[in-house]
Write a protein that holds these residues in place. Structure first.
Motif, PDB file in Angstrom:
ATOM      1  N   LEU A 186      21.016  20.047 -24.224  1.00  0.00           N
ATOM      2  CA  LEU A 186      22.322  20.713 -24.153  1.00  0.00           C
ATOM      3  C   LEU A 186      22.369  21.820 -23.098  1.00  0.00           C
ATOM      4  O   LEU A 186      23.374  21.944 -22.389  1.00  0.00           O
ATOM      5  CB  LEU A 186      22.718  21.255 -25.524  1.00  0.00           C
ATOM      6  N   PRO A 187      21.336  22.671 -22.982  1.00  0.00           N
ATOM      7  CA  PRO A 187      21.393  23.659 -21.887  1.00  0.00           C
ATOM      8  C   PRO A 187      21.523  23.016 -20.512  1.00  0.00           C
ATOM      9  O   PRO A 187      22.218  23.537 -19.637  1.00  0.00           O
ATOM     10  CB  PRO A 187      20.058  24.414 -22.035  1.00  0.00           C
ATOM     11  N   ARG A 188      20.855  21.884 -20.322  1.00  0.00           N
ATOM     12  CA  ARG A 188      20.966  21.178 -19.046  1.00  0.00           C
ATOM     13  C   ARG A 188      22.373  20.635 -18.842  1.00  0.00           C
ATOM     14  O   ARG A 188      22.892  20.640 -17.721  1.00  0.00           O
ATOM     15  CB  ARG A 188      19.948  20.035 -18.992  1.00  0.00           C
ATOM     16  N   LEU A 189      23.000  20.180 -19.921  1.00  0.00           N
ATOM     17  CA  LEU A 189      24.376  19.693 -19.822  1.00  0.00           C
ATOM     18  C   LEU A 189      25.314  20.806 -19.370  1.00  0.00           C
ATOM     19  O   LEU A 189      26.208  20.584 -18.542  1.00  0.00           O
ATOM     20  CB  LEU A 189      24.836  19.125 -21.169  1.00  0.00           C
ATOM     21  N   ILE A 190      25.106  22.003 -19.899  1.00  0.00           N
ATOM     22  CA  ILE A 190      25.947  23.138 -19.502  1.00  0.00           C
ATOM     23  C   ILE A 190      25.749  23.451 -18.023  1.00  0.00           C
ATOM     24  O   ILE A 190      26.711  23.707 -17.292  1.00  0.00           O
ATOM     25  CB  ILE A 190      25.631  24.367 -20.383  1.00  0.00           C
ATOM     26  N   ASP A 191      24.506  23.422 -17.563  1.00  0.00           N
ATOM     27  CA  ASP A 191      24.252  23.659 -16.138  1.00  0.00           C
ATOM     28  C   ASP A 191      24.886  22.563 -15.279  1.00  0.00           C
ATOM     29  O   ASP A 191      25.396  22.830 -14.187  1.00  0.00           O
ATOM     30  CB  ASP A 191      22.749  23.723 -15.873  1.00  0.00           C
ATOM     31  N   SER A 192      24.838  21.327 -15.762  1.00  0.00           N
ATOM     32  CA  SER A 192      25.472  20.229 -15.020  1.00  0.00           C
ATOM     33  C   SER A 192      26.974  20.422 -14.945  1.00  0.00           C
ATOM     34  O   SER A 192      27.600  20.138 -13.914  1.00  0.00           O
ATOM     35  CB  SER A 192      25.140  18.891 -15.682  1.00  0.00           C
ATOM     36  N   LEU A 193      27.567  20.895 -16.028  1.00  0.00           N
ATOM     37  CA  LEU A 193      29.001  21.180 -16.016  1.00  0.00           C
ATOM     38  C   LEU A 193      29.340  22.243 -14.979  1.00  0.00           C
ATOM     39  O   LEU A 193      30.358  22.143 -14.281  1.00  0.00           O
ATOM     40  CB  LEU A 193      29.461  21.642 -17.402  1.00  0.00           C
ATOM     41  N   ARG A 194      28.491  23.249 -14.876  1.00  0.00           N
ATOM     42  CA  ARG A 194      28.715  24.288 -13.873  1.00  0.00           C
ATOM     43  C   ARG A 194      28.762  23.691 -12.472  1.00  0.00           C
ATOM     44  O   ARG A 194      29.604  24.061 -11.645  1.00  0.00           O
ATOM     45  CB  ARG A 194      27.613  25.345 -13.951  1.00  0.00           C
ATOM     46  N   LEU A 195      27.860  22.760 -12.205  1.00  0.00           N
ATOM     47  CA  LEU A 195      27.801  22.144 -10.877  1.00  0.00           C
ATOM     48  C   LEU A 195      28.976  21.207 -10.621  1.00  0.00           C
ATOM     49  O   LEU A 195      29.283  20.900  -9.459  1.00  0.00           O
ATOM     50  CB  LEU A 195      26.489  21.370 -10.725  1.00  0.00           C
ATOM     51  N   GLN A 196      29.638  20.751 -11.676  1.00  0.00           N
ATOM     52  CA  GLN A 196      30.742  19.813 -11.515  1.00  0.00           C
ATOM     53  C   GLN A 196      32.111  20.492 -11.514  1.00  0.00           C
ATOM     54  O   GLN A 196      33.137  19.811 -11.387  1.00  0.00           O
ATOM     55  CB  GLN A 196      30.694  18.765 -12.635  1.00  0.00           C
ATOM     56  N   ILE A 197      32.153  21.808 -11.659  1.00  0.00           N
ATOM     57  CA  ILE A 197      33.444  22.505 -11.641  1.00  0.00           C
ATOM     58  C   ILE A 197      34.125  22.333 -10.295  1.00  0.00           C
ATOM     59  O   ILE A 197      35.330  22.028 -10.210  1.00  0.00           O
ATOM     60  CB  ILE A 197      33.240  24.006 -11.963  1.00  0.00           C
ATOM     61  N   GLY A 198      33.371  22.511  -9.213  1.00  0.00           N
ATOM     62  CA  GLY A 198      33.946  22.358  -7.877  1.00  0.00           C
ATOM     63  C   GLY A 198      34.487  20.960  -7.623  1.00  0.00           C
ATOM     64  O   GLY A 198      35.646  20.804  -7.219  1.00  0.00           O
ATOM     65  N   PRO A 199      33.690  19.902  -7.846  1.00  0.00           N
ATOM     66  CA  PRO A 199      34.235  18.551  -7.679  1.00  0.00           C
ATOM     67  C   PRO A 199      35.423  18.263  -8.579  1.00  0.00           C
ATOM     68  O   PRO A 199      36.363  17.578  -8.160  1.00  0.00           O
ATOM     69  CB  PRO A 199      33.038  17.657  -8.045  1.00  0.00           C
ATOM     70  N   ALA A 200      35.413  18.785  -9.806  1.00  0.00           N
ATOM     71  CA  ALA A 200      36.548  18.549 -10.711  1.00  0.00           C
ATOM     72  C   ALA A 200      37.822  19.147 -10.137  1.00  0.00           C
ATOM     73  O   ALA A 200      38.902  18.531 -10.183  1.00  0.00           O
ATOM     74  CB  ALA A 200      36.253  19.138 -12.094  1.00  0.00           C
ATOM     75  N   PHE A 201      37.738  20.357  -9.588  1.00  0.00           N
ATOM     76  CA  PHE A 201      38.903  20.965  -8.940  1.00  0.00           C
ATOM     77  C   PHE A 201      39.333  20.145  -7.723  1.00  0.00           C
ATOM     78  O   PHE A 201      40.527  20.020  -7.443  1.00  0.00           O
ATOM     79  CB  PHE A 201      38.590  22.401  -8.526  1.00  0.00           C
TER      80      PHE A 201
END
Length: 272
Positions: free
Chosen positions: A191-206
């Motif tokens: 789960l901590p890794r998933l949160i870090d992955s989400l952080r990295l995907q904020i830019g592409p999502a925007f």
């Protein structure tokens, strides 16, 4: 002393972090002053006072036609689409990523498919989504899901596979079922890794959100930027871009704070 061992103090680190932003701001102010001195009606680099007036107009003055405060209504529309897309992508990542990571049979079936899908440029699918799903909200949210979910699934699966095999064997010797191993051994650690992955995907999502809004929308941050570009309204575009950046930074900081609060032991793995 080698440079690799030099660590700035906290105050110095803060000053160094602010330095690029100060240089960028000064470069803009100088460039704006030079261009406006040559041409007072120049729109490429509007004066800071012009930008401030535009922010007041869009954020604190109701639109005459709709009665809405445009910056906030655009933000609400965009964030609604963004959170829906990221939420669905996260749910898919939790389910499929965990299954891919711990079940070899599922991995044999889904891992190649997910790998191929993750290589498809999401923006190339945008016309197809508009044709199949229409020009409404579903196609925009689906684009975000397609762009974000495969990366999250692959990253979560790799994190699950990287766990020491000894942990699984010990759980099996204690008669733990596959469900218990997945939920009590694997899930808390990935789960901590998933949160870090989400952080990295904020830019592409925007990126996917703004692209979809630019083509077909009647509200949203991307819609507003591409609406005013035909008038060269840089005094609107610059604040909107800055606002999108602030939203992304706030989301990144929020996810970091969430990880530290819910999984404080993850900081120890980083040597902090």
């Amino acid at each position: 002393m080698r440079l690799i061992n030099v660590r700035p103090r906290r105050g110095t680190a803060v000053l160094l972090a602010c330095l690029p932003f100060v240089v960028l701001a000064l470069a803009y102010l100088v460039g704006s002053a030079v261009r406006l001195a040559e041409n007072p009606s120049d729109k490429l680099l509007p004066a800071l006072s012009t930008i401030v007036q535009t922010v007041k107009l869009y954020a604190f003055t109701a639109d005459r036609r709709t009665g809405l405060y445009l910056l906030w209504s655009d933000s609400a529309a965009s964030l609604g689409r963004l959170f829906a897309g990221i939420g669905i992508a996260t749910a898919l990542a939790l389910l499929l990523g965990l299954l891919n990571g711990i079940l070899p049979v599922v991995r044999a079936v889904l891992a190649p498919f997910v790998a191929v899908v993750s290589m498809v440029p999401p923006l190339a699918l945008l016309p197809i989504l508009f044709i199949v799903l229409g020009l409404g909200e579903v196609s925009k949210v689906t684009l975000i899901v397609i762009g974000v979910a495969p990366i999250l699934i692959r990253d979560l699966a790799l994190s699950a596979q990287a766990l020491p095999r000894e942990q699984i064997i010990k759980a099996e010797t204690l008669s733990a079922s596959t469900w218990l191993i997945a939920t009590r051994v694997v899930l808390p650690q990935v789960l901590p890794r998933l949160i870090d992955s989400l952080r990295l995907q904020i830019g592409p999502a925007f990126l996917f959100l703004i692209a979809a809004e630019a083509i077909s929308a009647d509200s949203g941050l991307g819609y507003r930027i591409f609406l005013v570009r035909r008038y060269l309204s840089m005094d609107v575009i610059f604040p909107y871009v800055a606002w999108i950046t602030l939203l992304a930074v706030a989301m990144d900081l929020g996810l970091t704070a969430l990880r530290r609060r819910v999984f404080p032991w993850s900081e120890l793995e980083r040597g902090r």
